[in-house]
Design an enzyme around this catalytic site. Structure first.
Site, short mmCIF file in Angstrom:
data_model
loop_
_atom_site.label_atom_id
_atom_site.label_comp_id
_atom_site.label_asym_id
_atom_site.label_seq_id
_atom_site.Cartn_x
_atom_site.Cartn_y
_atom_site.Cartn_z
N ARG A 1 0.83 -1.20 0.00
CA ARG A 1 0.00 0.00 0.00
C ARG A 1 0.86 1.25 0.00
O ARG A 1 1.81 1.36 0.77
CB ARG A 1 -0.93 0.01 1.21
CG ARG A 1 -1.89 -1.15 1.13
CD ARG A 1 -3.00 -1.07 2.12
NE ARG A 1 -3.79 -2.31 2.02
CZ ARG A 1 -4.74 -2.64 2.86
NH1 ARG A 1 -5.05 -1.86 3.87
NH2 ARG A 1 -5.40 -3.77 2.70
N SER B 1 -10.42 -6.61 9.41
CA SER B 1 -11.61 -5.91 8.95
C SER B 1 -12.42 -6.92 8.14
O SER B 1 -11.91 -7.50 7.20
CB SER B 1 -11.19 -4.72 8.09
OG SER B 1 -12.27 -3.83 7.91
N GLU C 1 -6.81 -1.71 15.11
CA GLU C 1 -7.39 -2.58 14.08
C GLU C 1 -6.40 -3.67 13.66
O GLU C 1 -5.25 -3.39 13.32
CB GLU C 1 -7.77 -1.75 12.84
CG GLU C 1 -8.34 -2.60 11.72
CD GLU C 1 -8.56 -1.79 10.44
OE1 GLU C 1 -8.63 -0.55 10.52
OE2 GLU C 1 -8.66 -2.42 9.37
N ARG D 1 1.99 0.29 10.31
CA ARG D 1 1.61 0.79 8.99
C ARG D 1 2.81 0.73 8.05
O ARG D 1 3.74 1.52 8.16
CB ARG D 1 1.11 2.24 9.13
CG ARG D 1 0.39 2.79 7.91
CD ARG D 1 -0.18 4.16 8.19
NE ARG D 1 -1.16 4.13 9.27
CZ ARG D 1 -2.47 3.93 9.09
NH1 ARG D 1 -2.95 3.77 7.88
NH2 ARG D 1 -3.28 3.90 10.12
N ARG E 1 0.72 -6.87 12.42
CA ARG E 1 0.06 -6.34 13.61
C ARG E 1 -0.12 -7.43 14.67
O ARG E 1 -0.05 -7.15 15.87
CB ARG E 1 -1.29 -5.71 13.24
CG ARG E 1 -1.09 -4.44 12.42
CD ARG E 1 -2.36 -3.68 12.14
NE ARG E 1 -2.06 -2.49 11.34
CZ ARG E 1 -2.94 -1.55 11.01
NH1 ARG E 1 -4.20 -1.66 11.43
NH2 ARG E 1 -2.57 -0.50 10.30
#
Length: 422
Positions: free
Chosen positions: A260, A350, A347, A275, A389
């Site tokens: 990303r 999802s 988070e 991230r 994560r």
RNA sequence: GGAGGGGUAGCGUAAUUGGUAACGCAGCGGUCUUGAAAACCGCCGCCCUAAAAAGGCUUGCAGGUUCGAGUCCUGUCCCCUCCGCCA
């Protein structure tokens, strides 16, 4: 993409639902464009019907040795008119398509109102938030001290927002992948290992393009994109297919790296591995009949939750409010793991229902056994889980005073029985 | 990357000088049968429509020529074979 008929029939309702996502759109222009398109289409089809009829007549005459010059001359004009219609139709179609591609998927009615993550609704909380008799360290400090994370050298190789998992760290990342894939397989998902590069059509199918081109890495000068999530290849497995009803639901799990650009996130989560431009993830993707998708969503949330429970990581599950949802989702649950360095839940998964939004873009249909009609499937996906994560959460939640980290019991078989890092 | 060959319905194959996509297998429904098989009949690409009729579209994809394109022309994608390169 939405169903045009739905917009036509209930523009006010759609507008109200889109407002939940904080999106204001004027649907009247789209409705006008659609009307124009259908008018052109029927007019053109009438002309084509005439042409087909007369052309056949020409063929018959010629075969019979008769002269057909008059008919041919007459049809020359019809051909020109058809060309005119085609050109206008192309324009109207392209304009309408562009507008439709830019409209988000309206959330379901039971999605709570709200503008930001503050308004998300907690639906479940599991596990005990750890308390420490010492000053707990953030995962980036623990990881460097243990020699399992190397940010310095990753920067040399690639740049900021990349990480090297080193030694036992690499082993544990791989153990997490294997554990999660095995877990998901046992819960009825078929493992798939897809390409990490996808073409434009695939990213349009799942909704990343054309609107979010800035978020993905494009491989120039080729028309390939690095997948931002395994959702892209796994969902596009069945693009342009008509599936058998008896084969549904289809459930896939897959491990891939994800890439990303995170163009809009500069300055957020700059430390650690939360991230990154590249991260590993084990994904769940499902194709269902429309009437089964709501239950499938709940079940998929439980599948992801169970991964966290097996690992013993404290988490909570939240139902996203309209304003915090993405472009393509019509209902989303986030799983948030407790992250001591953040002092809050972060988070880690999802899980979303897309209705027929992606299926319409990607033309994924199935044939009803009873009616023999083709219908769009519903698609769902969820992370189970994001590896980086999870890795960070394990370091932080299971750290000990000396800076060592307890390896969760379910991972130990994947690590030759190792019980601690360090 | 180079040369050659090839993409037609789930699969396998057709289609006079350009004349409007045919056949077999599989599948579905039916007749027959105690049941099954066989045989026979029908259906068997997609869109539009609430549905049907009518109509349109469909020979990898996108254009072009033509009254009319599976067929001719241009571009492009994919597959196969050989060569080169390569984990």
């Amino acid at each position: 993409m939405m169903d045009m008929r739905r917009i036509r029939d209930n523009p006010e309702e759609i507008q109200a639902l889109l407002a939940k996502k904080g999106v204001v759109v004027d649907l009247t222009r789209i409705i006008d464009q659609d009307q124009e398109r259908r008018r052109l289409l029927t007019d053109m089809e009438q002309l084509k019907a005439e042409r087909n009829r007369v052309s056949l007549e020409v063929a018959h005459k010629k075969k019979a040795g008769e002269n057909a010059d008059a008919l041919v001359e007459e049809m020359r004009g019809v051909g020109d008119r058809i060309s005119g219609f085609e050109a206008r139709l192309r324009e109207v179609d392209a304009a309408l398509q562009e507008e439709m591609m830019a409209i988000p998927n309206p959330p379901l009615k039971d999605v709570p109102d709200g503008a930001t993550a503050e308004d998300n609704v907690e639906v479940r909380r599991w596990g005990m938030v750890p308390t420490f008799s010492f000053e707990p360290k953030p995962h980036w400090e623990l990881g460097e001290a243990l020699g399992v994370l190397d940010f310095e050298r990753a920067r040399k190789i690639a740049g900021a927002r990349f990480t090297v998992f080193a030694g036992v760290g690499a082993e544990m990342a791989r153990a997490l992948v294997n554990f999660m894939l095995d877990h998901n397989r046992r819960r009825g998902y078929t493992e798939m290992a897809p390409p990490y590069l996808a073409n434009r059509e695939s990213l349009v199918g799942t909704g990343q393009l054309p609107k979010f081109a800035d978020d993905v890495f494009r491989v120039v000068p080729h028309e390939y994109y690095l997948i931002p999530t395994a959702e892209v290849p796994l969902t596009n497995l069945h693009r342009d297919e008509i599936l058998n009803e008896k084969d549904l639901p289809i459930r896939y799990t897959g491990y891939t790296a994800s890439f990303r650009a995170e163009a809009g996130a500069a300055g957020r989560d700059t430390r650690g591995i939360i991230r990154q431009h590249q991260f590993d993830k084990v994904e769940l993707v499902q194709f269902t009949k429309p009437e089964d998708s709501a239950d499938a969503l709940s079940a998929m949330v439980e599948d992801a939750e169970d991964v966290l429970e097996q690992l013993g990581l404290p988490y909570r599950t939240v139902l996203l409010c309209g304003g915090d949802m993405g472009f393509t989702q019509e209902k989303t649950f986030d799983l948030e793991v407790w992250m001591p360095s953040y002092g809050r839940y972060v988070e880690i998964s999802s899980v979303s229902l897309f209705g027929d939004f992606q299926a319409r873009r990607a033309r994924i249909r199935y044939r009803r056994e009873t009616s023999k009609k083709t219908e769009l499937v519903h698609t769902l996906n969820g992370s189970a889980l994001a590896i980086g994560r999870t890795f960070a959460a394990i370091l932080e939640n299971f750290q000990e005073a000396q800076g060592r980290v307890v390896v969760p019991a379910v991972l130990q078989p994947y690590l030759d029985g190792r019980t601690r890092l360090g």
